[in-house]
Scaffold this active site. Structure first.
Site, mmCIF file in Angstrom:
data_model
loop_
_atom_site.group_PDB
_atom_site.id
_atom_site.type_symbol
_atom_site.label_atom_id
_atom_site.label_comp_id
_atom_site.label_asym_id
_atom_site.label_seq_id
_atom_site.Cartn_x
_atom_site.Cartn_y
_atom_site.Cartn_z
ATOM 1 N N LYS A 1 0.623 10.624 15.708
ATOM 2 C CA LYS A 1 -0.207 11.469 16.383
ATOM 3 C C LYS A 1 0.365 11.747 17.859
ATOM 4 O O LYS A 1 0.376 12.914 18.099
ATOM 5 C CB LYS A 1 -1.630 11.091 16.396
ATOM 6 C CG LYS A 1 -2.386 11.639 17.604
ATOM 7 C CD LYS A 1 -3.838 11.059 17.754
ATOM 8 C CE LYS A 1 -3.921 9.725 18.865
ATOM 9 N NZ LYS A 1 -3.590 10.047 20.233
ATOM 10 N N ASN A 2 0.971 10.847 18.436
ATOM 11 C CA ASN A 2 1.435 11.123 19.858
ATOM 12 C C ASN A 2 2.619 11.671 20.051
ATOM 13 O O ASN A 2 3.484 11.771 21.086
ATOM 14 C CB ASN A 2 1.271 9.723 20.726
ATOM 15 C CG ASN A 2 -0.246 9.429 20.958
ATOM 16 O OD1 ASN A 2 -1.126 10.159 20.618
ATOM 17 N ND2 ASN A 2 -0.304 8.126 21.266
ATOM 18 N N CYS B 1 -11.874 9.299 30.426
ATOM 19 C CA CYS B 1 -12.453 9.034 28.957
ATOM 20 C C CYS B 1 -12.643 7.837 29.142
ATOM 21 O O CYS B 1 -12.564 7.105 30.144
ATOM 22 C CB CYS B 1 -11.298 9.320 27.932
ATOM 23 S SG CYS B 1 -9.704 8.194 28.243
ATOM 24 N N ARG C 1 -7.619 8.363 34.268
ATOM 25 C CA ARG C 1 -6.527 8.949 33.428
ATOM 26 C C ARG C 1 -6.106 10.412 34.233
ATOM 27 O O ARG C 1 -6.346 11.405 33.817
ATOM 28 C CB ARG C 1 -6.901 9.372 31.944
ATOM 29 C CG ARG C 1 -6.939 8.033 31.465
ATOM 30 C CD ARG C 1 -7.224 8.209 29.847
ATOM 31 N NE ARG C 1 -5.580 8.471 29.270
ATOM 32 C CZ ARG C 1 -5.772 8.525 27.995
ATOM 33 N NH1 ARG C 1 -6.850 8.488 27.209
ATOM 34 N NH2 ARG C 1 -4.713 8.885 27.468
ATOM 35 N N ASP D 1 -1.744 0.702 22.894
ATOM 36 C CA ASP D 1 -2.376 1.468 21.940
ATOM 37 C C ASP D 1 -2.801 0.136 20.703
ATOM 38 O O ASP D 1 -3.443 0.362 19.673
ATOM 39 C CB ASP D 1 -1.975 2.485 21.153
ATOM 40 C CG ASP D 1 -1.773 3.683 22.325
ATOM 41 O OD1 ASP D 1 -1.080 4.498 21.962
ATOM 42 O OD2 ASP D 1 -2.810 3.383 23.102
ATOM 43 N N ARG E 1 -9.802 11.164 14.829
ATOM 44 C CA ARG E 1 -8.678 11.583 15.771
ATOM 45 C C ARG E 1 -7.382 11.035 15.512
ATOM 46 O O ARG E 1 -6.394 11.864 15.788
ATOM 47 C CB ARG E 1 -9.550 11.326 17.263
ATOM 48 C CG ARG E 1 -10.481 11.859 17.814
ATOM 49 C CD ARG E 1 -10.723 11.792 19.109
ATOM 50 N NE ARG E 1 -9.853 12.045 19.894
ATOM 51 C CZ ARG E 1 -9.487 11.941 21.255
ATOM 52 N NH1 ARG E 1 -10.321 11.333 21.863
ATOM 53 N NH2 ARG E 1 -8.373 12.178 21.842
#
Ligand code: EPZ
Length: 422
Positions: A22-23, A117, A122, A306, A398
Site C-alpha cells: 500500500k505505502n 488522524c 501528522r 506500522d 484501507r
C-alpha cells in the site's frame, strides 16, 4: 455498517499470498503525474486507499483504466486540474503525495491539508518547507496548501525529522527541477526505494535512494513506463504474527524477506524462527507459546511503527513481559483500551506500553480506530475465547486486501456481517 465476526481458538495452518505494498503504490500512482505519457502499474492491492488515490487522479483529469489483474494504466496527458479537494484528502492523508508531482509537472497545486488522524497530528511542514527551498511560492490558507512555481530549482534540503511521504514528495518534485537536489536525513523505507526505482525507469536521475542522502539531478521530462509494486512488508509481518499468536503454521508467499529483518528478528526472539525459502517465509509455532518481546519503533531499518500494534497483540498472550516504545507517532496507542477490554494486561507509561502476557483473552465487541490497530484486534480475536465482533471495518479495508478471505484460507473462522442500524 459492516463488521467482522471472529471465532477465537483456531490455530492457523496454511499459505497466504502477499499483496503489493500500500505505502509504495500510493506515491507511485501519484508519480505517474510526472510522466509525459501513460504508465502501467501492476501488483496493485485492491484497497480502499488505492481506490481513493485513483479517484483523486481521475479528479485531476488523468485517464485511468484497470485490467482484470488490477493493473492500473494512468494516462496523465489529460490532466486538467491541480486541485486535490478536502472531501477526498480527508479520507486519505496520503493524498498529500500529489503535491510534489503537481508543482513539478504543472507548476501549480492546490491540495487540502490532510488534517490529523487517530495516531497523531501528522503535520506536513517538512513537505512545505522542502518545496519552498526549491523555489515554490506556498500559501497555506482556508485549509489548503496552494503552491506555485514556474520551474522548481534544485536545493540542498535537510529533513528535521525522517519523513516517509515528505522524502517521497520532495524526491518526486526534484526529478523535474532545474539543477540538483540533495535530500539529507531522507527516509530509507523500501517503499521510498521502490518509488525511486519507478522514477529512474521513467528517466529520472536519482542516486542514494535507501540511504539517508538522496541526490536527484533534474531532467526536462519523464516518460511513463511499466512498474510492478514490491510486496507489502507490513501485511507480511501481520500474517506471520497471526500464525505465532494462534500457535499455528503460516507460509507467506511472494513476500520480500530482505525488507523485514527487524520484524523477523523479533519473531525469532519470540521463539518463532522464520524459515526463508526464496520469496516465501514460514513460521511454525504449532504447540508453542511465544515469548514476550520488547521493541522500540524507529524509521527504517529500525522496527516499523506500522507493526507496533501487532507485536503488542502478540505480547498480550505471550509468556513474560515485553515493553513497547512508540517513538514515531505521539498517539499510536488507541488500540490499548480495546485490547484491555479483551483482558489484556497493558500499562501505559508515557510512550511506553508494558505488556504482561495472559493465559487467555476474552472476546468482546471492539472498535477499530486506525488501520494497524484494527489489524491487531483481529489478531486478538483469533485467540480470544468466544466471538469477537469488530466495528468500523473500513479501517482494515484501507490497508489489507480481502483480509477475511486470506485468514479464512489459513483456517480462521472469520466473516463479514452487515450490522443493521439499530
Ligand atoms: C508513512 O506516513 C506511512 N504512510 C505510514 O503508514 C507510516 O506509519 C509512516 O510513514 C512512518 O513509517 C504512507 O507511506 C502512505 P512520516 P507519513 O512523515 O509519511 C512527523 C499505515 O499504517 N512529521 O514518516 O505520513 C510525523 O508527525 C500508515 O500504513 C512532521 O512532523 O509519516 C511523525 O511523527 C500509518 N512533519 C513522523 O514525522 C512533516 O512534515 C514520521 O511521519 C512530516 C512528518
Amino acid at each position: 455498517m459492516e463488521k467482522l465476526l471472529i471465532q477465537g481458538g483456531v490455530s492457523l495452518d496454511g499459505d497466504v499470498r502477499i499483496s503489493g505494498a500500500k505505502n509504495a503504490v500510493l506515491p507511485i500512482l501519484a508519480a505517474t503525474l510526472l510522466g509525459s505519457s501513460p504508465s502501467k502499474i501492476s501488483n496493485v492491492p485492491h484497497l480502499r486507499d488505492v481506490t481513493t488515490m485513483m479517484r483523486l487522479l481521475g479528479q485531476l483529469g488523468a485517464s485511468l483504466t484497470v485490467d482484470e489483474k488490477m493493473a492500473i494504466e494512468v494516462d496523465p496527458t489529460t490532466v486538467d486540474s491541480c486541485l486535490a479537494p478536502y472531501e477526498l484528502v480527508r479520507t486519505m492523508r496520503a493524498s498529500i503525495v500529489v503535491l510534489g508531482p503537481l508543482v513539478a509537472r504543472f507548476g501549480e497545486a492546490e491540495v487540502s491539508l490532510p488534517g490529523g488522524c487517530a495516531i497523531g497530528a501528522r503535520p506536513v511542514n517538512l513537505h512545505i518547507d522542502g518545496l519552498k527551498a526549491m523555489g515554490a511560492e506556498i500559501q497555506v490558507e482556508e485549509g489548503y496548501i496552494r503552491a506555485r512555481a514556474k520551474r522548481l530549482k534544485g536545493a540542498r534540503i535537510f529533513m528535521d525529522l525522517v519523513s516517509v511521504t515528505g522524502t517521497e514528495n520532495l524526491m518526486m518534485a526534484a526529478t523535474l527541477a532545474e539543477g540538483t537536489t540533495v535530500i539529507e536525513n531522507a527516509a530509507r523505507e523500501p517503499e521510498v526505494v521502490d518509488l525511486a526505482r519507478y522514477l529512474i525507469r521513467m528517466g529520472a536521475r536519482i542516486n542514494g535512494a535507501g540511504s539517508d542522502v538522496i541526490t536527484i539531478e533534474g531532467v526536462e521530462r519523464l516518460s511513463g513506463c511499466a512498474h510492478r509494486v514490491l510486496p507489502d512488508r507490513i501485511e507480511t509481518g501481520t500474517f506471520l504474527v497471526a500464525g505465532v499468536m494462534t500457535g499455528g503454521r503460516v507460509r507467506a508467499r511472494g513476500a520480500d524477506p530482505t525488507i523485514i529483518d527487524s520484524v523477523l528478528a523479533k519473531l525469532a526472539e519470540a521463539g518463532a524462527e522464520p524459515v526463508i525459502d526464496g520469496e516465501d517465509i514460514e513460521i511454525d509455532m504449532r504447540g508453542k507459546r511465544p515469548r514476550a518481546v520488547s521493541i522500540h519503533t524507529a524509521p527504517y531499518p529500525g522496527f516499523p511503527t506500522d507493526m507496533q500494534a501487532q507485536i503488542m497483540a502478540m505480547n498480550t498472550i505471550a509468556s513474560g513481559t515485553g515493553t513497547i516504545v512508540e517513538n514515531v507517532f505521539e498517539n499510536r496507542y488507541m488500540h490499548v483500551q480495546e485490547m484491555q477490554r479483551m483482558g489484556a494486561d497493558i500499562r501505559l507509561e508515557g510512550n511506553a506500553a508494558i505488556v504482561t502476557g495472559k493465559d487467555r483473552l476474552y472476546a468482546a465487541p471492539v472498535m477499530a480506530t486506525d488501520l494497524r490497530a484494527s489489524a491487531s484486534l483481529i489478531l486478538m480475536g483469533l485467540v480470544a475465547r468466544g466471538e469477537t465482533l469488530m466495528d468500523r471495518v473500513y479501517h482494515i479495508d484501507r490497508g489489507y486486501e480481502r483480509v477475511e478471505e486470506k485468514l479464512s484460507g489459513m483456517g480462521a473462522v472469520i466473516r463479514r456481517v452487515q450490522e443493521m442500524p439499530t
